[in-house]
Each structure stands twice: as C-alpha cells, then as structure tokens.
Design an enzyme around this catalytic site. Structure first.
Site, PDB file in Angstrom:
ATOM      1  N   ASP A  84      39.519  33.572  32.589  1.00 32.14           N
ATOM      2  CA  ASP A  84      39.757  33.891  34.014  1.00 32.14           C
ATOM      3  C   ASP A  84      38.851  32.527  34.922  1.00 32.14           C
ATOM      4  O   ASP A  84      37.451  32.528  34.820  1.00 32.14           O
ATOM      5  CB  ASP A  84      38.336  35.924  33.709  1.00 32.14           C
ATOM      6  CG  ASP A  84      39.114  36.109  35.511  1.00 32.14           C
ATOM      7  OD1 ASP A  84      40.274  35.885  35.422  1.00 32.14           O
ATOM      8  OD2 ASP A  84      38.568  37.413  36.219  1.00 32.14           O
ATOM      9  N   ASP A 105      42.033  28.157  38.453  1.00 30.22           N
ATOM     10  CA  ASP A 105      41.676  28.624  39.565  1.00 30.22           C
ATOM     11  C   ASP A 105      41.872  27.535  40.361  1.00 30.22           C
ATOM     12  O   ASP A 105      40.118  27.246  40.875  1.00 30.22           O
ATOM     13  CB  ASP A 105      40.250  29.287  40.030  1.00 30.22           C
ATOM     14  CG  ASP A 105      40.308  29.974  41.544  1.00 30.22           C
ATOM     15  OD1 ASP A 105      40.952  29.595  42.123  1.00 30.22           O
ATOM     16  OD2 ASP A 105      39.418  31.269  41.141  1.00 30.22           O
ATOM     17  N   GLU A 135      46.615  30.196  40.694  1.00 35.67           N
ATOM     18  CA  GLU A 135      46.169  30.733  41.816  1.00 35.67           C
ATOM     19  C   GLU A 135      46.538  30.231  43.571  1.00 35.67           C
ATOM     20  O   GLU A 135      45.609  29.491  42.908  1.00 35.67           O
ATOM     21  CB  GLU A 135      44.730  31.381  41.986  1.00 35.67           C
ATOM     22  CG  GLU A 135      44.440  32.189  43.273  1.00 35.67           C
ATOM     23  CD  GLU A 135      43.237  32.644  42.757  1.00 35.67           C
ATOM     24  OE1 GLU A 135      42.899  33.492  41.803  1.00 35.67           O
ATOM     25  OE2 GLU A 135      42.627  33.040  44.109  1.00 35.67           O
ATOM     26  N   GLY A 178      35.659  43.224  43.158  1.00 32.62           N
ATOM     27  CA  GLY A 178      34.073  44.235  43.537  1.00 32.62           C
ATOM     28  C   GLY A 178      34.803  45.361  44.366  1.00 32.62           C
ATOM     29  O   GLY A 178      36.335  45.708  43.938  1.00 32.62           O
ATOM     30  N   HIS A 207      44.546  40.445  40.722  1.00 34.42           N
ATOM     31  CA  HIS A 207      43.034  40.197  40.954  1.00 34.42           C
ATOM     32  C   HIS A 207      42.638  41.839  41.239  1.00 34.42           C
ATOM     33  O   HIS A 207      42.894  42.205  42.675  1.00 34.42           O
ATOM     34  CB  HIS A 207      42.593  39.772  41.120  1.00 34.42           C
ATOM     35  CG  HIS A 207      42.816  38.265  40.466  1.00 34.42           C
ATOM     36  ND1 HIS A 207      41.910  37.360  39.039  1.00 34.42           N
ATOM     37  CD2 HIS A 207      43.846  38.009  40.206  1.00 34.42           C
ATOM     38  CE1 HIS A 207      42.164  36.583  38.721  1.00 34.42           C
ATOM     39  NE2 HIS A 207      43.371  36.271  38.473  1.00 34.42           N
ATOM     40  N   GLY A 208      40.989  41.988  41.658  1.00 31.95           N
ATOM     41  CA  GLY A 208      39.870  42.716  42.112  1.00 31.95           C
ATOM     42  C   GLY A 208      40.614  44.384  42.250  1.00 31.95           C
ATOM     43  O   GLY A 208      41.351  45.043  42.748  1.00 31.95           O
ATOM     44  N   GLY A 209      41.357  44.778  40.757  1.00 29.36           N
ATOM     45  CA  GLY A 209      42.059  46.285  40.617  1.00 29.36           C
ATOM     46  C   GLY A 209      41.338  47.047  40.594  1.00 29.36           C
ATOM     47  O   GLY A 209      42.125  48.004  41.358  1.00 29.36           O
TER      48      GLY A 209
HETATM   49  P1  13P Z   1      37.170  43.651  39.858  1.00 35.79           P
HETATM   50  O1  13P Z   1      36.243  43.839  39.779  1.00 35.79           O
HETATM   51  O2  13P Z   1      37.481  43.836  41.476  1.00 35.79           O
HETATM   52  O3  13P Z   1      38.309  45.047  39.045  1.00 35.79           O
HETATM   53  O4  13P Z   1      38.318  42.872  39.316  1.00 35.79           O
HETATM   54  C1  13P Z   1      38.189  41.796  38.393  1.00 35.79           C
HETATM   55  C2  13P Z   1      39.487  40.858  38.382  1.00 35.79           C
HETATM   56  O5  13P Z   1      40.263  40.435  39.078  1.00 35.79           O
HETATM   57  C3  13P Z   1      39.139  39.629  37.406  1.00 35.79           C
HETATM   58  O6  13P Z   1      39.305  38.076  37.464  1.00 35.79           O
END
Ligand code: 13P
Length: 287
Positions: A84, A105, A135, A178, A207-209
């Site tokens: 990641d 990235d 990305e 986050g 990302h950022g789910g």
């Molecule tokens: P979150 O920590 O916001 O769920 O994001 C996870 C992420 O995008 C990992 O690349």
C-alpha cells in the site's frame, strides 16, 4: 490462494461490485481477514503499508506469514498480498519478498517522473506476474507516515498513467485517510465521473474507505470503483473491543490476561467489520 489482484478487480469492475483491501498489522489482523474472506466466499486484498511492513520486521516476514497462513487455514478464495502506498524502493523490496501486487505512489512526483518510474515498475511487475496500482491526485490526510494534500485528480493525467499499463488506478476525489472531519465536503462524484470516462474499463480504487457513508460507497462503485481500501475502521473497532474487555475487568478474571483471550474480542470485532464491508461492497460469493 495467493494471486495477483488483476483478475479479481476486472471481474469486480465488470460485475459492478468492489473488492475490499484491508490493511494488516499483525497475525491477528491477517487471520481475521483471511477467515472472514473464506466464510464470505469473497476475494480479498491484504494491504501492507511500508510502516506496517517495518513493524512486522520486514516484507519477507509478512510474505512468509501470509503464504503459510493462507495454506494452513486452507483458504481457497483469491487473496492478493499488496503493498500500500509504496515508494520506488519499497516496490522492489516487495517484488523480491514475493508479494503478488504493488502500489507505486508516485503522486508526489512531478508527472514526468511519476510516468518514468511507473513505466519501469509496470514492466518489472508484469514480467513477474504481479499487479500494479498507481495514484494520481494525492489522497488527503496521513496513512502511516504518507501525507497527502487531498487534491482531486486531473482526468487527463489519470488517462496518461492508465495508458502506461497499470492494472488499477487510485484517483483522488476528495477522499481522506483516517476519520473524516465534520466539515468534510464528501466525495467529488464529478471528478470520479470524469476520471471514469477518461480511463475506460480501468478498475478504480477508492482509498480512505473509513467513514464514507454507505450511499456514497454504492454510488462510487456504480462509477467504476472496484477496490476500496479500509484501514482505520478495523483499528478503531479493535481498540474499542479491547478497551471494553479490560474495562470490564476480564483480564483480571482467571487466565483472562492470556493474549489469546485478551486479543479475542478485537479479533472478532475485525471479523465483523470486514464482513460488514464485504456485504456493502457486494463481494460476498464472488470468489
Ligand atoms: P482508511 O484508514 O481511511 O480506511 O484508509 C485506508 C487506505 O486508504 C489505505 O490505503
């Protein structure tokens, strides 16, 4: 079964569902996610940030643990072991360690340098049968030391990077790693639609789910998102469940301090969260 993420994400994109990438931190995390994927008959991607890789004593350890666990647990659903937000060096380390997928990235490099490095890594990854994510437009917030400004991706740049042969593409659309702040404006579906139109059938990555409302997730999937990354949400439920156990004094009862007991509520909480996400993303029974 450890595989590259290409086929599972092409199928997801065509079938209008998304595969979850859940980041791992240790043995409990890995076991919880693998078992849940198997129980849900769902493909899954295990995400490893460079920081988490270091914490687990290096990518070689992670790769050996995941491969052995996948076999010992008799996991038959497709599992990709994915770096990641990889740096250029990190990508090479994971390729050497036996990962089945990498993310480069290069979003913080000028576009020319992002293009040059991505091109090289696409060639190396594909020669060895790995999938590769790139990305465009940095994801906001901080992910294990990787800080992004959170600007929306430029669709023309997305097309330029997609044309290099990457297998799936993360495009910034106002998403943040986050917990989302109260004044968050939501995902930019205008950007997502423009990116989707620019890149054709390329599976897109969100990302950022953590904390994205369900209806936004569903809409994003309808606009080409086929991979959704979740990290913080599993950490939060693990911490809450562990706190509950200790605050109830259960670690003081009998052998309640045994790590296998102490970590069990957090383990179960991760399983429940991963199941909930797989149901929301539509990947159940898609293995
Ligand atoms: P979150 O920590 O916001 O769920 O994001 C996870 C992420 O995008 C990992 O690349």
């Amino acid at each position: 079964m450890l595989v590259s993420a290409t086929e599972m994400l092409q199928k997801a994109r065509a079938g209008k569902y998304a595969v979850g990438q859940f980041n791992i931190n240790n043995l409990e995390w890995t076991k919880a996610i693998l078992l849940t994927a198997q129980e849900c008959n769902s493909p899954v991607i295990l995400g490893v940030s460079e920081g988490a890789g270091k914490y687990m004593t290096g990518f070689e350890t992670v790769s050996a643990m995941v491969k052995a666990m996948d076999e010992s647990l008799g996991i038959t659903v497709p599992v990709a072991l994915h770096l990641d937000h990889g740096s250029y060096d990190g990508c090479y380390k994971c390729i050497k360690a036996g990962f089945t997928s990498i993310m480069f990235d290069g979003s913080h490099f000028p576009i020319e340098e992002n293009v040059a490095k991505t091109t090289e890594l696409v060639n190396v990854a594909h020669q060895l049968g790995l999938s590769i994510e790139a990305e465009v437009g940095a994801i906001g917030g901080e992910e294990d030391g990787v800080v992004g400004k959170g600007e929306c991706a430029d669709p023309a740049e997305c097309k330029q990077i997609a044309d290099l042969g990457v297998d799936f593409l993360a495009a910034g659309i106002g998403n943040i790693h986050g917990v989302y702040p109260d004044n968050w404006e939501g995902l930019s579906f205008e950007t997502l639609e423009a990116v989707n139109n620019a890149v054709g059938e390329m599976p897109l990555v969100l990302h950022g789910g953590t904390g994205i409302p369900d209806e936004m997730i569903t809409k994003a999937i309808s606009l080409g998102v086929a991979k959704i990354n979740v990290n913080t949400e599993c950490q939060l439920v693990f911490a809450d469940a562990t706190r509950g156990y200790i605050e109830a004094g259960k670690d003081k009862q009998g052998k309640g301090f045994d790590p296998r007991k102490l970590l069990a509520p957090g383990f179960e909480a991760i399983k429940a969260k991963v199941k909930e996400k797989m149901e929301l993303f539509g990947s159940v029974d898609k293995a």
